[in-house]
Design a protein around this motif. Structure first.
Motif, PDB file in Angstrom:
ATOM      1  N   LYS A   1       0.585  -1.231   0.170  1.00 64.53           N
ATOM      2  CA  LYS A   1      -0.033   0.057  -0.462  1.00 64.53           C
ATOM      3  C   LYS A   1       0.295   1.260   0.002  1.00 64.53           C
ATOM      4  O   LYS A   1       2.243   1.256   0.756  1.00 64.53           O
ATOM      5  CB  LYS A   1      -0.663   0.140   1.205  1.00 64.53           C
ATOM      6  N   PRO A   2       0.246   2.592  -0.931  1.00 65.46           N
ATOM      7  CA  PRO A   2       1.462   3.344  -0.256  1.00 65.46           C
ATOM      8  C   PRO A   2       1.484   4.077   1.105  1.00 65.46           C
ATOM      9  O   PRO A   2       2.614   4.583   0.910  1.00 65.46           O
ATOM     10  CB  PRO A   2      -0.265   4.292  -1.076  1.00 65.46           C
ATOM     11  N   GLU A   3       0.509   4.322   1.820  1.00 63.15           N
ATOM     12  CA  GLU A   3       1.317   4.657   3.261  1.00 63.15           C
ATOM     13  C   GLU A   3       0.370   3.762   4.803  1.00 63.15           C
ATOM     14  O   GLU A   3      -0.214   3.510   4.737  1.00 63.15           O
ATOM     15  CB  GLU A   3       0.276   5.637   3.517  1.00 63.15           C
ATOM     16  N   PRO A   4       1.106   2.744   4.546  1.00 58.86           N
ATOM     17  CA  PRO A   4       0.556   1.232   4.955  1.00 58.86           C
ATOM     18  C   PRO A   4       0.900   1.960   6.306  1.00 58.86           C
ATOM     19  O   PRO A   4       1.745   2.341   7.466  1.00 58.86           O
ATOM     20  CB  PRO A   4       1.259  -0.004   4.775  1.00 58.86           C
ATOM     21  N   ILE A   5      -0.718   1.159   7.772  1.00 60.72           N
ATOM     22  CA  ILE A   5      -0.399   1.699   9.425  1.00 60.72           C
ATOM     23  C   ILE A   5      -0.144   0.309   9.663  1.00 60.72           C
ATOM     24  O   ILE A   5       0.837   0.588  11.237  1.00 60.72           O
ATOM     25  CB  ILE A   5      -1.404   2.489   9.025  1.00 60.72           C
ATOM     26  N   LEU A   6      -0.767  -0.317   9.224  1.00 62.06           N
ATOM     27  CA  LEU A   6      -0.391  -1.541   9.480  1.00 62.06           C
ATOM     28  C   LEU A   6       0.147  -2.690   8.757  1.00 62.06           C
ATOM     29  O   LEU A   6       0.004  -3.212   7.661  1.00 62.06           O
ATOM     30  CB  LEU A   6      -1.337  -2.454  10.405  1.00 62.06           C
ATOM     31  N   ILE A   7       0.791  -3.394   9.302  1.00 65.22           N
ATOM     32  CA  ILE A   7       2.227  -4.898   8.651  1.00 65.22           C
ATOM     33  C   ILE A   7       2.134  -5.956   9.320  1.00 65.22           C
ATOM     34  O   ILE A   7       2.561  -6.072  10.229  1.00 65.22           O
ATOM     35  CB  ILE A   7       3.208  -3.878   7.690  1.00 65.22           C
ATOM     36  N   VAL A   8       1.165  -6.748   8.386  1.00 61.74           N
ATOM     37  CA  VAL A   8       1.603  -8.444   9.255  1.00 61.74           C
ATOM     38  C   VAL A   8       2.330  -9.185   8.466  1.00 61.74           C
ATOM     39  O   VAL A   8       2.092  -9.467   6.929  1.00 61.74           O
ATOM     40  CB  VAL A   8       0.103  -9.007   9.496  1.00 61.74           C
ATOM     41  N   ASP A   9       3.215  -9.715   8.903  1.00 63.90           N
ATOM     42  CA  ASP A   9       3.947 -10.981   8.617  1.00 63.90           C
ATOM     43  C   ASP A   9       3.959 -12.025   9.247  1.00 63.90           C
ATOM     44  O   ASP A   9       4.558 -12.254  10.340  1.00 63.90           O
ATOM     45  CB  ASP A   9       5.322 -10.150   8.357  1.00 63.90           C
ATOM     46  N   ARG A  10       3.847 -13.156   8.233  1.00 65.57           N
ATOM     47  CA  ARG A  10       3.789 -14.256   9.265  1.00 65.57           C
ATOM     48  C   ARG A  10       2.449 -15.176  10.277  1.00 65.57           C
ATOM     49  O   ARG A  10       3.347 -15.523  10.900  1.00 65.57           O
ATOM     50  CB  ARG A  10       4.944 -15.055   8.642  1.00 65.57           C
ATOM     51  N   ILE A  11       1.582 -14.212  10.035  1.00 66.11           N
ATOM     52  CA  ILE A  11       0.870 -14.727  11.300  1.00 66.11           C
ATOM     53  C   ILE A  11      -0.039 -16.214  11.168  1.00 66.11           C
ATOM     54  O   ILE A  11      -0.809 -16.584  10.157  1.00 66.11           O
ATOM     55  CB  ILE A  11       0.123 -14.108  11.805  1.00 66.11           C
ATOM     56  N   THR A  12       0.282 -17.153  11.922  1.00 63.74           N
ATOM     57  CA  THR A  12      -0.533 -18.778  11.634  1.00 63.74           C
ATOM     58  C   THR A  12      -0.819 -19.088  13.341  1.00 63.74           C
ATOM     59  O   THR A  12      -0.299 -18.472  14.035  1.00 63.74           O
ATOM     60  CB  THR A  12       0.424 -19.607  11.746  1.00 63.74           C
ATOM     61  N   ARG A  13      -1.629 -19.358  13.879  1.00 64.68           N
ATOM     62  CA  ARG A  13      -2.751 -20.023  14.120  1.00 64.68           C
ATOM     63  C   ARG A  13      -3.388 -21.093  14.127  1.00 64.68           C
ATOM     64  O   ARG A  13      -4.559 -21.382  13.223  1.00 64.68           O
ATOM     65  CB  ARG A  13      -3.992 -18.118  14.541  1.00 64.68           C
ATOM     66  N   ARG A  14      -3.246 -22.143  15.246  1.00 65.29           N
ATOM     67  CA  ARG A  14      -3.971 -23.520  14.445  1.00 65.29           C
ATOM     68  C   ARG A  14      -4.538 -23.922  16.147  1.00 65.29           C
ATOM     69  O   ARG A  14      -3.738 -23.524  17.411  1.00 65.29           O
ATOM     70  CB  ARG A  14      -2.725 -24.897  14.630  1.00 65.29           C
TER      71      ARG A  14
END
Length: 328
Positions: free
Chosen positions: A26-39
């Motif tokens: 996104k041009p101006e991200p406020i939140l960046i999420v990486d590699r979230i998993t929940r089992r």
């Protein structure tokens, strides 16, 4: 709230240049999420490789029941933990992974719940004051010296009154929160979240169980949040509402981000159609290929998923109770 130079036309023009692909930058991200998993047992409820939320936009997170939307909310707001240690997420450039829920709120990211969490035995005004920060009178030593905190309390009461007026709840300020209707509780929860001046608010099914008479009011308040510079990320099943107020849409299915895009085009995406209607939605029921699937096995999987969802709900309720205890 943050001093964000909001211009809806300019914002949408920027988003029009973004690739409509899962995990797009996104041009101006406020939140960046990486590699979230929940089992949960053998079921992967959330498996998000990468997601960015645009600052100042209304982003809708949609998907069928059991897609993992609420679990995703719970993780990034500190009410649950990811299964993998490599999970990372940043808010306004700061890493908040593994932060507790109250620290996430202090960072400027607040949320509401599917089931409203108004404290029924307290007045509407007192519920509002619970959402504010930097209350010196809460500290044991300073609480004795009332001149040191009464000025701040007066400011917070004035702020609460302004928000209650804005959300058409001012005439209920001295009523117990338990006497409010379901829709009014939704309004109260949203207003209380704004007491902390968040940069981003996350709304989990804000229209669920709301009287149709209040639906339009809630829609207006969500749009007003954006107009005042607050980023909004919300979960919703009403596609008409999503298309009406969203600037961007993210689609989850089976825990994964399967599509992203502008409201008008994302609904035509084949992955979205399959997620909501099933991969065989346009196939002749007489087609032998459909019968090749092991439907007994699919039924077992669906039963397991239902059991897991019940376990997730129990964990969710327990997390909320702990959070309320933390607030008190």
């Amino acid at each position: 709230m943050t001093d964000y130079p909001y211009d809806r036309t300019a914002l949408r023009a920027e988003l029009a240049t973004v690739d409509e692909l899962p995990g797009s930058a996104k041009p101006e991200p406020i939140l960046i999420v990486d590699r979230i998993t929940r089992r949960f047992g053998g079921i992967t409820a959330v498996d998000v490789e990468h997601l960015e939320v645009q600052r100042g936009a209304i982003t809708a997170l949609i998907g069928p029941n059991g897609a993992g939307k609420t679990t995703f909310f719970n993780i990034i707001t500190g009410f649950d933990s990811p299964s993998a240690k490599e999970a990372r997420w940043r808010f306004q450039g700061e890493t908040i992974a593994s932060a507790s829920s109250f620290k996430v709120a202090r960072a400027g990211m607040v949320r509401t719940f599917q089931l409203t969490k108004a404290l029924s035995a307290m007045t509407v005004l007192d519920n509002m004051l619970l959402g504010s920060q930097a209350q010196a009178g809460e500290r044991l030593l300073r609480s004795v010296f009332w001149p040191s905190w009464t000025g701040r309390e007066k400011q917070l009461v004035e702020k609460a009154d302004e928000l209650l007026e804005r959300f058409t709840l001012h005439d209920k300020r001295e009523d117990y929160a338990g006497s409010l209707s379901g829709g009014q509780r939704k309004l109260l929860e949203m207003a209380r979240a704004l007491m902390s001046d968040p940069a981003m608010i996350m709304l989990d099914e804000p229209m669920a169980g709301v009287n149709p008479a209040l639906t339009q009011s809630l829609l207006g308040h969500i749009q007003d949040l954006r107009d005042r510079g607050t980023t909004v990320l919300f979960v919703e099943h009403d596609m008409h509402m999503v298309q009406h107020i969203s600037d961007w849409v993210v689609v989850m299915a089976e825990g994964k981000i399967v599509a992203e895009g502008r409201p008008g085009s994302v609904m035509k995406n084949q992955a979205v159609i399959d997620a909501y209607l099933g991969s065989h939605h346009d196939q002749d029921l007489g087609d032998d290929a459909v019968l090749e699937e092991d439907f007994d096995e699919l039924a077992k999987v669906e039963e397991t998923e239902r059991e897991v969802e019940e376990e997730k709900l129990e964990e969710y309720v327990e997390a909320v109770r702990e959070a309320e205890g933390e607030e008190n």
